[in-house]
Design a protein around this motif. Structure first.
Motif, PDB file in Angstrom:
ATOM      1  N   GLU A  66     -18.371   6.724   2.823  1.00 45.34           N
ATOM      2  CA  GLU A  66     -17.930   7.135   4.155  1.00 45.34           C
ATOM      3  C   GLU A  66     -16.518   6.671   4.462  1.00 45.34           C
ATOM      4  O   GLU A  66     -15.833   7.269   5.299  1.00 45.34           O
ATOM      5  N   VAL A  67     -16.077   5.613   3.800  1.00 41.59           N
ATOM      6  CA  VAL A  67     -14.727   5.104   4.041  1.00 41.59           C
ATOM      7  C   VAL A  67     -14.249   4.342   2.820  1.00 41.59           C
ATOM      8  O   VAL A  67     -15.046   3.753   2.090  1.00 41.59           O
ATOM      9  N   LEU A  68     -12.952   4.394   2.588  1.00 46.10           N
ATOM     10  CA  LEU A  68     -12.320   3.697   1.467  1.00 46.10           C
ATOM     11  C   LEU A  68     -11.113   2.935   1.987  1.00 46.10           C
ATOM     12  O   LEU A  68     -10.332   3.461   2.790  1.00 46.10           O
ATOM     13  N   TYR A  69     -10.966   1.686   1.546  1.00 45.48           N
ATOM     14  CA  TYR A  69      -9.775   0.899   1.879  1.00 45.48           C
ATOM     15  C   TYR A  69      -9.103   0.461   0.581  1.00 45.48           C
ATOM     16  O   TYR A  69      -9.751  -0.100  -0.303  1.00 45.48           O
ATOM     17  N   ILE A  70      -7.822   0.745   0.466  1.00 41.93           N
ATOM     18  CA  ILE A  70      -6.998   0.281  -0.652  1.00 41.93           C
ATOM     19  C   ILE A  70      -5.827  -0.471  -0.070  1.00 41.93           C
ATOM     20  O   ILE A  70      -5.020   0.097   0.684  1.00 41.93           O
ATOM     21  N   ASP A  71      -5.754  -1.754  -0.400  1.00 37.95           N
ATOM     22  CA  ASP A  71      -4.724  -2.633   0.176  1.00 37.95           C
ATOM     23  C   ASP A  71      -4.696  -2.526   1.703  1.00 37.95           C
ATOM     24  O   ASP A  71      -3.631  -2.530   2.332  1.00 37.95           O
ATOM     25  N   GLY A  72      -5.870  -2.368   2.281  1.00 40.29           N
ATOM     26  CA  GLY A  72      -5.989  -2.306   3.737  1.00 40.29           C
ATOM     27  C   GLY A  72      -5.748  -0.949   4.349  1.00 40.29           C
ATOM     28  O   GLY A  72      -5.960  -0.762   5.551  1.00 40.29           O
TER      29      GLY A  72
END
Length: 306
Positions: free
Chosen positions: A258-264
């Motif tokens: 549902e959500v992805l965070y890469i380096d914030g």
């Protein structure tokens, strides 16, 4: 239109490796519906029931089958419903991306409205509108997609561009009347979660946390840094014929990010769904083997002690 509907049935039921699911989900609200005063007929397919006005829609036996039903209006536009039981758990965006890959090869293909969530009788569907040419005629299709565990359902209104708008509202009335009663897989899922629930070290492939409530988080490493993670829900089973194992031999699970965070930075994963199989044959070091069912990449997973 008859030829178009048959192609739409085939496209909606195909399953293969899929591309990215695009931007964050938007929502739409359709208000077209029937009133209690109208004299309506009921149609059913699998776990789906719908209402329709037989003064508008004529059932087409020629275009229907064990897994689909179709209706035509006076303009020859078609309203079709298809269902299937697939090898892996379903997600509507997967189904839409499959259709996109196919229709993008058609002459005159263009996405008119990107996929959006719509609530129908308490259930979540995804709606997508697109056009293409059929024998040189511009054709427009409004499709809705629904997935629950292994079950996939598609509703499509397809018409020549010149008559699309004249039949659209009547098609939406039928689509908005749909009630779903699809079997769940609760017992098998509960058994599978007994094994999956916990924290799994995947070595260089990250750190996977699977919760009893059906949510998960896959971190870059065991530090569980919230700046590098994708989260969502998962479904699971204790057997899967397509993957070749029965209960006690393996575990199947599907991740729905549902959500992805890469380096914030917030974004989306490249796929709407990822399928995995775990062998229950434990290695001497306490690890298990996990397989990505699409890419066939192998992982070593070690369950962490509480």
């Amino acid at each position: 239109m008859r030829k178009n509907w048959k192609k739409l049935v085939v496209c909606s039921m195909l399953v293969f490796a899929l591309t990215g699911c695009g931007k964050e989900e938007a929502k739409i609200e359709n208000t077209e519906t029937y009133t209690e005063k109208e004299n309506l007929k009921q149609a059913g397919l699998g776990g789906l029931t719908a209402l329709y006005d037989d003064s508008v829609w004529t059932y087409s036996e020629e275009q229907s089958s064990d897994s689909s039903i179709a209706f035509e209006d006076v303009n020859g536009s078609v309203l079709g419903i298809a269902c299937s039981k697939e090898s892996y758990y379903q997600h509507p965006l997967d189904m839409i991306n499959t259709s996109k890959q196919i229709y993008s090869t058609y002459s005159g293909y263009e996405e008119i409205e990107s996929p959006k969530v719509t609530e129908v009788q308490g259930e979540t569907w995804y709606e997508w509108v697109y056009q293409y040419e059929e024998n040189g005629v511009k054709t427009v299709a409004l499709s809705r997609f629904f997935g629950k565990n292994y079950y996939a359902y598609t509703m499509t209104y397809v018409a020549e561009a010149a008559t699309y708008e004249s039949g659209k509202n009547e098609a939406l009335k039928v689509m908005n009347s749909v009630v779903m009663n699809v079997p769940d897989n609760a017992e098998a899922e509960a058994k599978a979660r007994e094994f999956l629930t916990g924290e799994w070290d995947l070595g260089e492939s990250g750190y996977l946390v699977m919760n009893e409530d059906g949510t998960y988080a896959w971190y870059m490493d065991s530090s569980k840094d919230e700046k590098n993670v994708h989260k969502g829900t998962y479904g699971c089973d204790v057997s899967n014929d397509s993957l070749g194992f029965g209960e006690g031999e393996g575990i199947y699970f599907a991740l729905f990010p549902e959500v992805l965070y890469i380096d914030g930075e917030k974004g989306m994963t490249s796929n709407a769904k990822y399928d995995y199989a775990v062998s229950l044959e434990q290695k001497a070091d306490g690890s298990y083997e996990m397989l990505n069912a699409s890419t066939f990449n192998m992982y070593t997973m070690v369950k962490q002690k509480k």
